[in-house]
Design a protein around this motif. Structure first.
Motif, short mmCIF file in Angstrom:
data_model
loop_
_atom_site.label_atom_id
_atom_site.label_comp_id
_atom_site.label_asym_id
_atom_site.label_seq_id
_atom_site.Cartn_x
_atom_site.Cartn_y
_atom_site.Cartn_z
N GLY A 264 0.81 -1.21 0.00
CA GLY A 264 0.00 0.00 0.00
C GLY A 264 0.84 1.26 0.00
O GLY A 264 0.52 2.24 -0.69
N ASP A 268 0.71 4.03 -2.95
CA ASP A 268 0.41 5.43 -2.64
C ASP A 268 1.50 6.34 -3.19
O ASP A 268 1.20 7.38 -3.82
CB ASP A 268 0.28 5.58 -1.12
N LEU A 277 -5.56 1.87 -0.99
CA LEU A 277 -6.71 1.67 -0.09
C LEU A 277 -7.12 0.20 -0.02
O LEU A 277 -7.45 -0.31 1.05
CB LEU A 277 -7.90 2.51 -0.57
N GLN A 278 -7.07 -0.47 -1.15
CA GLN A 278 -7.44 -1.89 -1.19
C GLN A 278 -6.46 -2.73 -0.37
O GLN A 278 -6.86 -3.62 0.38
CB GLN A 278 -7.47 -2.37 -2.64
N TRP A 280 -4.43 -1.71 2.10
CA TRP A 280 -4.53 -1.40 3.53
C TRP A 280 -5.81 -1.94 4.14
O TRP A 280 -5.83 -2.33 5.31
CB TRP A 280 -4.41 0.11 3.74
N ALA A 281 -6.88 -1.99 3.35
CA ALA A 281 -8.12 -2.56 3.86
C ALA A 281 -7.96 -4.06 4.11
O ALA A 281 -8.60 -4.62 5.02
CB ALA A 281 -9.26 -2.31 2.88
N LYS A 291 -3.34 4.89 8.01
CA LYS A 291 -2.91 5.25 6.66
C LYS A 291 -4.12 5.35 5.72
O LYS A 291 -4.18 6.23 4.86
CB LYS A 291 -1.90 4.23 6.14
N ARG A 292 -5.09 4.44 5.88
CA ARG A 292 -6.31 4.51 5.07
C ARG A 292 -7.03 5.83 5.31
O ARG A 292 -7.46 6.51 4.38
CB ARG A 292 -7.25 3.35 5.41
#
Length: 564
Positions: A264, A268, A277-278, A280-281, A291-292
């Motif tokens: 991630g 970024d 985002l994907q 980190w999710a 971070k998200r």
């Protein structure tokens, strides 16, 4: 309990071979079922080749790469010609006699003078001047010779031979099963004098193994390759496709969480926020949520960020996480029309100033110690060592409890999962049993008994050079048990973060009437120095819990020091 492997003596010129043999034998004994029959036979065969050949093979395994010039192999401790050891390794299939070399390999292995002479016809045919520097020659030949080929087809009458090490994938697998990671290299074990340090004997049972099946080893290797691809410049989207799916092994899951955290970060940085985002999710790493939130905030997706932040606020957070979340909520509230969170009313920190002559030598902590100490109130410079040490001694049996993913071999200074998110939760009941000793007041003797029995044995919380029995006796007499319990519970909230930040000094006041004021922790700050965030968080915690602590600001002046 297994018989502990012997460690080699550095006075033995082949000590590294003995350590390597210990490593191979350990894996064959404890992880045999995770190896194929061919791999088992290969490792068993390691012990059957001649001693010089085994020593040379060990040296090659520890070196970088798999290609070696035979004329550059000089190891006098073998006790005979390197050529004989090479012949044994070639006969046993540990080396390839005529490997194919890429142009990059060729230029890495041979000098410019050797290349100019050996490639003269090739350079002439390519229209390249032999006087060009090495980099220019390589650049000019690469488009013409993209394929690898044996050395003899590259150079006319080469003056040296090149061999290729076989089986590095097997040795990497062995290294992983022994160390529990591929971050440590062979020299971390093979080239050290293990006998200089004492280690806690931890029973190594099948249930305590990190890897229960070969597929788990393969999963780790795949994640390691993904991280290597990232570091080598592959795009995060390419790597994302190769990341293994969720695993039910907690130890491997934490490795996957860290990989996704880094993926991630890279996404970024490289302008792919959706992938960041994907990733980190999908990561359970404790840094991923913050971070998200920050990225969603940058993308102006305020409602989504606000909803996630409010959900996260209801969970258990470390002080650093709570601090970061509070800042995000404060910024987001006006963006979504919500009421700003009420600021936390932190109690004021106790401060005092000390005016002293500027010392000609020594630290500011030592200057403050000398000024503050007295016969009735001795002061000690302990920083992070005393509270951590008391915790390590009290909870010694829990720290060294056999758990999957905690201990891979007999030479650990502490559990490998010490700073992992689930370190405490997997041992929760055992920690509670030890903390109960504080509630009943029965903690003094276990701490002192452990100090005496474990003297010098490596423990990640205990610095033996600082702790001594009089200091422990004084600390146990002056620090109330309920204060120690508060300190230890905060330490367990986030071991990685909370092991540091303790005040520099501790002053004991054994004769104080109030039993909760028979000690004070003191953070020392010299002129121009400021408190760091993790120090402020500890001091704020002390204030809330009623634990005596203060900040001592030093000022330099001419003449005698005066405490204000």
């Amino acid at each position: 309990m297994d018989k502990r492997p012997a460690t080699a003596d550095l006075q033995d010129p082949l000590y590294y071979l003995k350590n390597m043999q210990t490593l191979v034998d350990w894996v064959l004994t404890h992880h045999r079922d995770l190896l194929t029959r061919q791999e088992q036979a290969r490792l068993a065969g390691f012990s059957t080749v001649s001693v010089p050949a085994r020593a040379l093979l060990t040296r090659l395994v520890m070196r970088t790469g798999e290609l070696f010039r035979t004329d550059k192999l000089r190891y006098p401790e073998l006790g005979g010609p390197e050529s004989e050891a090479l012949a044994d390794l070639l006969a046993e299939g540990w080396l390839e006699a005529s490997p194919k070399l890429s142009l990059d390999d060729l230029f890495r292995l041979f000098t410019l003078a050797e290349l100019r002479q050996g490639l003269a016809p090739v350079l002439q045919q390519a229209g390249l001047a032999a006087s060009l520097p090495k980099g220019r020659l390589l650049e000019g030949l690469q488009p013409l010779y993209p394929k690898a080929q044996p050395l003899e087809q590259w150079l006319a009458r080469p003056k040296a031979k090149v061999v290729q090490l076989q089986g590095m994938a097997l040795f990497d697998r062995v290294r992983l099963m022994f160390f529990g990671n591929l971050r440590q290299n062979w020299s971390d074990f093979v080239l050290v004098e293990l006998g200089l340090q004492r280690f806690e004997p931890v029973p190594f049972t099948p249930d305590a193994r990190a890897f229960q099946c070969r597929e788990q080893v393969d999963c780790y290797l795949q994640m390691h390759h993904c991280r290597e691809w990232l570091d080598a410049g592959a795009t995060p989207r390419e790597v994302w496709q190769a990341v293994p799916g969720p695993v039910d092994n907690p130890w491997l899951s934490s490795r996957r969480d860290r990989l996704l955290l880094e993926l991630g970060r890279q996404a970024d940085r490289q302008g792919d926020p959706e992938l960041a985002l994907q990733a980190w999710a999908a990561s359970g790493h404790r840094q991923a949520m913050l971070k998200r939130l920050r990225l969603l905030e940058r993308l102006k997706r305020y409602p989504q960020a606000w909803q996630l932040a409010c959900q996260w606020q209801t969970g258990e957070l470390s002080d650093a996480e709570a601090q970061g979340l509070a800042r995000v909520l404060k910024r987001l509230a006006p963006k979504v029309g919500a009421e700003r969170p009420r600021p936390v009313d932190n109690l004021p920190l106790r401060e005092h100033h000390l005016n002293l002559p500027k010392p000609t030598m020594g630290s500011v902590e030592l200057a403050a110690l000398n000024a503050l100490t007295s016969g009735e109130a001795p002061v000690f410079y302990v920083e992070n060592t005393l509270i951590n040490g008391l915790f390590g001694l009290l909870c010694w049996p829990v720290i060294f409890q056999p758990m999957p993913g905690a201990f891979f071999h007999p030479f650990h200074t502490g559990p490998a999962d010490l700073t992992r998110e689930d370190f405490v939760s997997r041992r929760q009941s055992a920690f509670e049993a030890r903390l109960t000793l504080l509630q009943t007041g029965d903690h003094h003797q276990p701490i002192l008994d452990t100090f005496r029995a474990k003297q010098g044995i490596a423990n990640p919380f205990v610095v033996w050079s600082v702790l001594n029995e009089p200091l422990l006796q004084l600390a146990l007499a002056c620090i109330p048990a309920n204060h120690l319990e508060c300190l230890f519970r905060r330490l367990l909230q986030n071991i990685k973060e909370h092991r540091s930040g303790f005040p520099d000094l501790i002053r004991f006041l054994p004769t104080a009437e109030n039993p909760e004021r028979r000690y004070e922790m003191i953070e020392v700050k010299g002129p121009g120095d400021r408190l760091q965030d993790h120090q402020i968080r500890w001091l704020t915690f002390f204030a809330k819990q009623g634990i005596p602590a203060s900040v001592c600001y030093l000022r330099w002046q001419e003449g005698a020091g005066v405490a204000e």
